[in-house]
Design a protein around this motif. Structure first.
Motif, PDB file in Angstrom:
ATOM      1  N   ALA A 227      20.976 -39.022 -17.900  1.00  0.00           N
ATOM      2  CA  ALA A 227      20.703 -38.049 -18.961  1.00  0.00           C
ATOM      3  C   ALA A 227      19.270 -38.190 -19.477  1.00  0.00           C
ATOM      4  O   ALA A 227      18.594 -37.187 -19.743  1.00  0.00           O
ATOM      5  N   ARG A 228      18.800 -39.433 -19.618  1.00  0.00           N
ATOM      6  CA  ARG A 228      17.417 -39.654 -20.079  1.00  0.00           C
ATOM      7  C   ARG A 228      16.414 -39.093 -19.062  1.00  0.00           C
ATOM      8  O   ARG A 228      15.434 -38.459 -19.427  1.00  0.00           O
ATOM      9  N   THR A 229      16.670 -39.335 -17.787  1.00  0.00           N
ATOM     10  CA  THR A 229      15.788 -38.837 -16.732  1.00  0.00           C
ATOM     11  C   THR A 229      15.756 -37.317 -16.735  1.00  0.00           C
ATOM     12  O   THR A 229      14.682 -36.715 -16.664  1.00  0.00           O
ATOM     13  N   GLN A 230      16.926 -36.693 -16.826  1.00  0.00           N
ATOM     14  CA  GLN A 230      16.978 -35.235 -16.859  1.00  0.00           C
ATOM     15  C   GLN A 230      16.282 -34.683 -18.093  1.00  0.00           C
ATOM     16  O   GLN A 230      15.580 -33.682 -18.024  1.00  0.00           O
ATOM     17  N   PHE A 231      16.462 -35.347 -19.234  1.00  0.00           N
ATOM     18  CA  PHE A 231      15.818 -34.897 -20.464  1.00  0.00           C
ATOM     19  C   PHE A 231      14.299 -34.977 -20.339  1.00  0.00           C
ATOM     20  O   PHE A 231      13.584 -34.042 -20.709  1.00  0.00           O
ATOM     21  N   GLU A 232      13.810 -36.092 -19.824  1.00  0.00           N
ATOM     22  CA  GLU A 232      12.358 -36.254 -19.670  1.00  0.00           C
ATOM     23  C   GLU A 232      11.798 -35.235 -18.685  1.00  0.00           C
ATOM     24  O   GLU A 232      10.715 -34.698 -18.892  1.00  0.00           O
ATOM     25  N   LYS A 233      12.529 -34.967 -17.620  1.00  0.00           N
ATOM     26  CA  LYS A 233      12.072 -33.996 -16.627  1.00  0.00           C
ATOM     27  C   LYS A 233      12.012 -32.588 -17.238  1.00  0.00           C
ATOM     28  O   LYS A 233      11.035 -31.869 -17.064  1.00  0.00           O
TER      29      LYS A 233
END
Length: 182
Positions: A158-164
């Motif tokens: 979720a953090r990776t998707q949010f940052e992307k």
């Protein structure tokens, strides 16, 4: 996930606006709390180690106490002078149910159930084999907080998707590079 929580990785309305009491919450997904651990599993702070020891000791003590209670129940069958086949069936039933409960509980620490309806149908069987569930909780708490691996993978995703999404969104002033002033 509890029925009051949102999808993993989505900030709540209170988190997005910064309301809800204390300091404003940073934007982005928030970690899902784990029973007995809250969100201490993220950074292994807030007495995480002591909580793991407590969960391990508590689940082992509950399993031992449960075995003693089952022994008293079995002695009650012996006092009632039931056939030996009944005693064997009771032992086999608790052993099989405990093995299935152990396996299902152990699997639930690594992945979300693919078929929630099937899990609901096994609830009675898992409650009969509660000793297996307690032992699975004990052994998993020796390795990590039960469910930590699953929650960590979901949170990191979720953090990776949010940052992307945040970096690629057009017109996002937070993602723009600031020119150096001289």
């Amino acid at each position: 996930m509890s029925e009051n929580s949102e999808a993993p990785g989505t900030p709540s309305a209170a988190a997005a606006t910064g309301s809800g009491g204390g300091a404003p919450t940073p934007p982005g997904p928030r970690p899902e709390p784990i029973r007995f651990f809250g969100t201490t599993w993220v950074d292994h702070d807030g007495g995480y180690g002591l909580r793991r020891v407590g969960v391990a000791a508590g689940s082992l003590a509950a399993a031992v106490g449960s075995c003693l209670a089952l022994r008293f129940a079995f002695q009650g069958l012996a006092i009632a002078e039931v056939d030996s086949i009944v005693g064997v069936l009771v032992i086999v039933m608790f052993a099989v149910c405990s093995a299935i409960a152990f396996r299902k509980t152990w699997e639930s620490f690594g992945a979300r159930p693919k078929d929630p309806a099937r899990e609901d149908s096994l609830r009675g069987l898992k409650s009969i084999g509660f000793i297996g569930s307690l032992l699975a909780y004990f052994f998993r708490s020796l390795i990590e907080a039960p469910g930590e691996k699953l929650h960590r993978a979901e949170y990191e995703s979720a953090r990776t998707q949010f940052e992307k999404r945040r970096a690629t969104r057009t017109g996002n002033p937070a993602a723009r590079k600031r020119p150096k002033r001289r």
